[in-house]
Design a protein around this motif. Structure first.
Motif, PDB file in Angstrom:
ATOM      1  N   THR A 179      60.063 -25.805 -79.411  1.00  0.00           N
ATOM      2  CA  THR A 179      59.008 -26.168 -78.463  1.00  0.00           C
ATOM      3  C   THR A 179      59.156 -25.357 -77.182  1.00  0.00           C
ATOM      4  OG1 THR A 179      60.361 -27.984 -77.604  1.00  0.00           O
ATOM      5  CG2 THR A 179      58.800 -28.506 -79.360  1.00  0.00           C
ATOM      6  N   VAL A 180      58.023 -24.974 -76.640  1.00  0.00           N
ATOM      7  CA  VAL A 180      57.957 -24.214 -75.390  1.00  0.00           C
ATOM      8  C   VAL A 180      57.083 -24.995 -74.417  1.00  0.00           C
ATOM      9  CG1 VAL A 180      57.327 -22.030 -74.295  1.00  0.00           C
ATOM     10  CG2 VAL A 180      58.188 -22.039 -76.655  1.00  0.00           C
ATOM     11  N   ALA A 181      57.585 -25.238 -73.214  1.00  0.00           N
ATOM     12  CA  ALA A 181      56.831 -25.983 -72.203  1.00  0.00           C
ATOM     13  C   ALA A 181      56.300 -25.021 -71.149  1.00  0.00           C
ATOM     14  CB  ALA A 181      57.702 -27.054 -71.551  1.00  0.00           C
ATOM     15  N   LEU A 182      54.995 -25.071 -70.907  1.00  0.00           N
ATOM     16  CA  LEU A 182      54.386 -24.277 -69.845  1.00  0.00           C
ATOM     17  C   LEU A 182      54.591 -24.992 -68.515  1.00  0.00           C
ATOM     18  CD1 LEU A 182      50.986 -23.250 -71.488  1.00  0.00           C
ATOM     19  CD2 LEU A 182      52.845 -21.715 -70.884  1.00  0.00           C
ATOM     20  N   VAL A 183      55.258 -24.355 -67.585  1.00  0.00           N
ATOM     21  CA  VAL A 183      55.477 -24.920 -66.249  1.00  0.00           C
ATOM     22  C   VAL A 183      54.992 -23.913 -65.223  1.00  0.00           C
ATOM     23  CG1 VAL A 183      57.448 -26.305 -66.998  1.00  0.00           C
ATOM     24  CG2 VAL A 183      57.837 -24.012 -66.100  1.00  0.00           C
ATOM     25  N   GLY A 184      54.764 -24.387 -64.021  1.00  0.00           N
ATOM     26  CA  GLY A 184      54.325 -23.484 -62.964  1.00  0.00           C
ATOM     27  C   GLY A 184      53.591 -24.219 -61.870  1.00  0.00           C
ATOM     28  N   TYR A 185      53.271 -23.477 -60.837  1.00  0.00           N
ATOM     29  CA  TYR A 185      52.517 -24.024 -59.717  1.00  0.00           C
ATOM     30  C   TYR A 185      51.104 -24.368 -60.178  1.00  0.00           C
ATOM     31  CZ  TYR A 185      52.593 -24.652 -54.624  1.00  0.00           C
ATOM     32  OH  TYR A 185      52.639 -25.185 -53.360  1.00  0.00           O
ATOM     33  N   THR A 186      50.505 -25.337 -59.537  1.00  0.00           N
ATOM     34  CA  THR A 186      49.159 -25.722 -59.922  1.00  0.00           C
ATOM     35  C   THR A 186      48.178 -24.561 -59.729  1.00  0.00           C
ATOM     36  OG1 THR A 186      47.353 -27.286 -59.483  1.00  0.00           O
ATOM     37  CG2 THR A 186      48.735 -26.663 -57.619  1.00  0.00           C
ATOM     38  N   ASN A 187      47.241 -24.439 -60.657  1.00  0.00           N
ATOM     39  CA  ASN A 187      46.218 -23.397 -60.660  1.00  0.00           C
ATOM     40  C   ASN A 187      46.803 -21.997 -60.855  1.00  0.00           C
ATOM     41  OD1 ASN A 187      43.470 -22.790 -60.638  1.00  0.00           O
ATOM     42  ND2 ASN A 187      43.478 -22.230 -58.471  1.00  0.00           N
ATOM     43  N   ALA A 188      47.921 -21.921 -61.586  1.00  0.00           N
ATOM     44  CA  ALA A 188      48.523 -20.616 -61.883  1.00  0.00           C
ATOM     45  C   ALA A 188      47.954 -20.004 -63.153  1.00  0.00           C
ATOM     46  CB  ALA A 188      50.046 -20.738 -61.999  1.00  0.00           C
ATOM     47  N   GLY A 189      47.210 -20.775 -63.938  1.00  0.00           N
ATOM     48  CA  GLY A 189      46.597 -20.257 -65.158  1.00  0.00           C
ATOM     49  C   GLY A 189      47.311 -20.674 -66.428  1.00  0.00           C
ATOM     50  N   LYS A 190      47.983 -21.810 -66.427  1.00  0.00           N
ATOM     51  CA  LYS A 190      48.725 -22.252 -67.610  1.00  0.00           C
ATOM     52  C   LYS A 190      47.775 -22.612 -68.752  1.00  0.00           C
ATOM     53  CE  LYS A 190      50.763 -25.516 -65.310  1.00  0.00           C
ATOM     54  NZ  LYS A 190      50.189 -25.168 -63.982  1.00  0.00           N
ATOM     55  N   SER A 191      46.728 -23.360 -68.464  1.00  0.00           N
ATOM     56  CA  SER A 191      45.787 -23.757 -69.522  1.00  0.00           C
ATOM     57  C   SER A 191      45.057 -22.547 -70.089  1.00  0.00           C
ATOM     58  CB  SER A 191      44.786 -24.779 -68.973  1.00  0.00           C
ATOM     59  OG  SER A 191      45.444 -25.943 -68.501  1.00  0.00           O
ATOM     60  N   THR A 192      44.722 -21.598 -69.231  1.00  0.00           N
ATOM     61  CA  THR A 192      44.072 -20.375 -69.713  1.00  0.00           C
ATOM     62  C   THR A 192      44.992 -19.605 -70.644  1.00  0.00           C
ATOM     63  OG1 THR A 192      42.846 -20.243 -67.622  1.00  0.00           O
ATOM     64  CG2 THR A 192      42.909 -18.269 -68.986  1.00  0.00           C
ATOM     65  N   LEU A 193      46.271 -19.543 -70.310  1.00  0.00           N
ATOM     66  CA  LEU A 193      47.239 -18.858 -71.167  1.00  0.00           C
ATOM     67  C   LEU A 193      47.392 -19.578 -72.499  1.00  0.00           C
ATOM     68  CD1 LEU A 193      49.359 -16.683 -71.633  1.00  0.00           C
ATOM     69  CD2 LEU A 193      51.010 -18.117 -70.412  1.00  0.00           C
ATOM     70  N   LEU A 194      47.405 -20.917 -72.485  1.00  0.00           N
ATOM     71  CA  LEU A 194      47.496 -21.666 -73.740  1.00  0.00           C
ATOM     72  C   LEU A 194      46.281 -21.377 -74.622  1.00  0.00           C
ATOM     73  CD1 LEU A 194      48.948 -23.808 -75.459  1.00  0.00           C
ATOM     74  CD2 LEU A 194      47.627 -25.550 -74.256  1.00  0.00           C
ATOM     75  N   ASN A 195      45.100 -21.334 -74.039  1.00  0.00           N
ATOM     76  CA  ASN A 195      43.904 -21.011 -74.818  1.00  0.00           C
ATOM     77  C   ASN A 195      43.990 -19.609 -75.412  1.00  0.00           C
ATOM     78  OD1 ASN A 195      42.702 -23.484 -74.329  1.00  0.00           O
ATOM     79  ND2 ASN A 195      41.570 -22.778 -72.539  1.00  0.00           N
ATOM     80  N   ARG A 196      44.596 -18.682 -74.686  1.00  0.00           N
ATOM     81  CA  ARG A 196      44.683 -17.310 -75.164  1.00  0.00           C
ATOM     82  C   ARG A 196      45.650 -17.182 -76.340  1.00  0.00           C
ATOM     83  NH1 ARG A 196      42.000 -12.671 -75.301  1.00  0.00           N
ATOM     84  NH2 ARG A 196      41.302 -13.142 -73.166  1.00  0.00           N
TER      85      ARG A 196
END
Length: 529
Positions: free
Chosen positions: A219-236
């Motif tokens: 499992t890989v967890a996407l972490v980061g500052y808010t509005n850094a583009g995590k959801s966009t990267l997951l969609n990609r």
């Protein structure tokens, strides 16, 4: 006949005046001006228009009003001039500061950064789990801040008219409860209920994670500052359609998708809530079940908005939050997102030197995604770390995991366990760490889920059995028969020359002592383990 003028159906946006304070000697990830810019973005996300701001530098907060009395008068004049409905402070105010400021400012409401973030979370929470977590954080924040808004009721007298009332019966006269006390009791009851519901949610997520662990898919967890583009990267990378918006805290609930890595290897990538500087501690505690998804991950993918002027400061703020939730030991890969927004994209190579294991990408345009997936696969499947660990024989699952996915160099068998030397994938180090709870196979029983605590122990010397034998020797030495009791011992010795009934009694006493020793043996063994 005159035509009717159409009226707007949306309610008018509130007007807010921002206040920032810089305390000398206090660690700040962002400068005061940059922090106020972020506060303005939070206010806009909450549906509030910013009409002005005020700053002050202090050695320490003022005892009554947080800012100085002169600044309070200046703030009142500016807020009235700009027709502000609310004043928002960039720091968390104590209940006393908030009350005194509202008294000084008159009819203008006073909020702090924490209340603003909680309001945004309440707007963006859509699942039952998210709404429960936000509600818990709001109640715990508001409980010490309840004001006496019920002075018209004064006290709820117990049947009488107060202390001298005569309408109540015997035992019912008295001051009764204030409405404020009733509200506090109701809130505490609600908090208890929400915590019980969240315990069920956490148990469900624990079962779900145990099921994923049994599938052996990392499992890989996407972490980061808010509005850094995590959801966009997951969609990609997952070709999914997770909700994406150019606003703060657009994602609250974790979303997991399966991703195919190079070499036909699989990974589960989970999108989690974004972090921010000055993140309220009550919010971290309330979102414990959600943040567990990060703490239980095999690899962290830290997404950084490289186009932001304070990218490095945001990176450090996320690292501090990861340390607060005990997730800073997990291996990490950094994705420098939004490289397409840089004025000089070729400068990204120089920026990479400031971040560990970093890849420059653009989740929107898809540049650098292949290199990122190769790096993730390398960390999950090809990066091995040396380890020597002592495993009890009861931990057959971990022993099998070591043999299956690791490289065993040497095995030393001892009493009660084995010492294994070799190399394992870096993502598995957390499972072999001493004292770290590890998910095991879930046993479903009616109405209850049980998760066994692992017996994985890394010991510098000796074994569990030798430790027990030392304790047993000390116990037997303390039970040696003294001369004072020798005549009683001789009296109960087995002698074939005496009557059989007497020997039967002696044998029973002997068996009783043996049973007692065996019971002590079992208790000390469980204590040693």
């Amino acid at each position: 006949m005159s035509k009717k003028i159409p009226q707007p159906t949306t309610p008018p946006r509130e007007r807010a005046f921002l206040v920032g304070v810089e305390l000398y000697g206090k660690k700040q990830f962002l400068a005061l001006e940059d922090s106020l810019v972020e506060l303005a973005l939070l206010a806009d996300t909450a549906g509030v228009d910013v009409v002005g701001e005020l700053t002050q530098k202090l050695d320490r907060p003022h005892t009554l009003t947080y800012i100085g009395p002169g600044k309070v008068e200046e703030l009142k004049a500016l807020a009235e001039e700009t027709l502000a409905d609310v004043v928002i402070f960039d720091d968390e105010l104590s209940p006393r500061h908030q009350r005194e400021l509202e008294k000084a400012l008159g009819n203008i409401r006073v909020l702090d950064r924490t209340a603003l973030i909680l309001d945004i979370f309440a707007q963006h929470a859509h699942t039952s789990e998210g709404m429960l977590q936000v509600e818990l954080a709001q109640y715990e924040y508001n409980l010490p801040r309840l004001t006496r808004a019920w002075t018209h009721l004064e006290r709820q007298a117990g049947g009488g008219g107060g202390r001298a009332g005569s309408a109540g019966g015997v035992g019912l006269r008295g001051p009764g409860e204030t409405q404020l006390e009733v509200d506090r009791r109701q809130i505490r009851t609600r908090i208890t209920h929400i915590k019980r519901e969240l315990e069920k949610v956490e148990a469900h997520r624990t079962r779900y994670r145990a099921q994923r662990k049994r599938s052996r898919i990392p499992t890989v967890a996407l972490v980061g500052y808010t509005n850094a583009g995590k959801s966009t990267l997951l969609n990609r990378v997952a070709k999914s359609e997770v909700y994406v918006a150019d606003q703060l805290f657009a994602t609250l609930d974790p979303t997991t998708r399966r991703v195919l890595l190079p070499g036909d290897d699989l990974a589960l990538i989970t999108d989690t809530v974004g972090f921010i500087q000055k993140l309220p501690t009550s919010l971290v505690a309330a979102f414990h079940a959600t943040l567990e998804e990060i703490a239980e991950a095999d690899l962290l993918l830290h997404v950084v908005d490289i186009s932001h002027p304070n990218a490095l400061n945001q990176f450090e703020a996320v690292q501090e939050t990861l340390a607060e939730i005990d997730a800073d030991h997990i291996p990490m890969v950094t994705a420098l997102n939004k490289a397409d927004l840089l004025h000089h994209p070729e400068n990204a190579r120089e920026i990479l030197k400031n971040f560990p294991k970093a890849i420059s990408i653009s989740a929107i345009e898809g540049t650098g995604i292949k290199d990122l997936l190769h790096l993730i696969r390398e960390e999950l499947y090809e990066s091995y770390s040396p380890i020597h660990v002592r495993l009890p024989y009861q931990q057959g699952a971990l022993i099998s995991l070591f043999h299956e996915l690791g490289q065993v160099e040497r095995v030393e068998h001892e009493r009660g366990g084995m010492v294994m030397h070799g190399r394992i994938p870096g993502r598995l180090l957390a499972q072999f760490a001493p004292g770290t709870p590890k998910p095991v196979e879930a046993r479903q029983s009616p109405g209850r889920f049980e998760e066994r605590k692992p017996l994985t122990i890394v010991m510098s010397g000796g074994s569990i059995m030798s430790k027990f034998l030392d304790r047993m020797s000390e116990f037997l030495a303390s039970q040696r028969i003294t001369p004072h009791h020798r005549h009683r011992y001789d009296h109960h010795k087995f002698d074939p020359s005496i009557h059989p009934a007497r020997n039967l009694i002696t044998t029973s006493n002997l068996l009783l002592h043996v049973g007692l020793i065996i019971s002590i043996f079992g208790l000390m063994l469980s204590w040693a383990l």
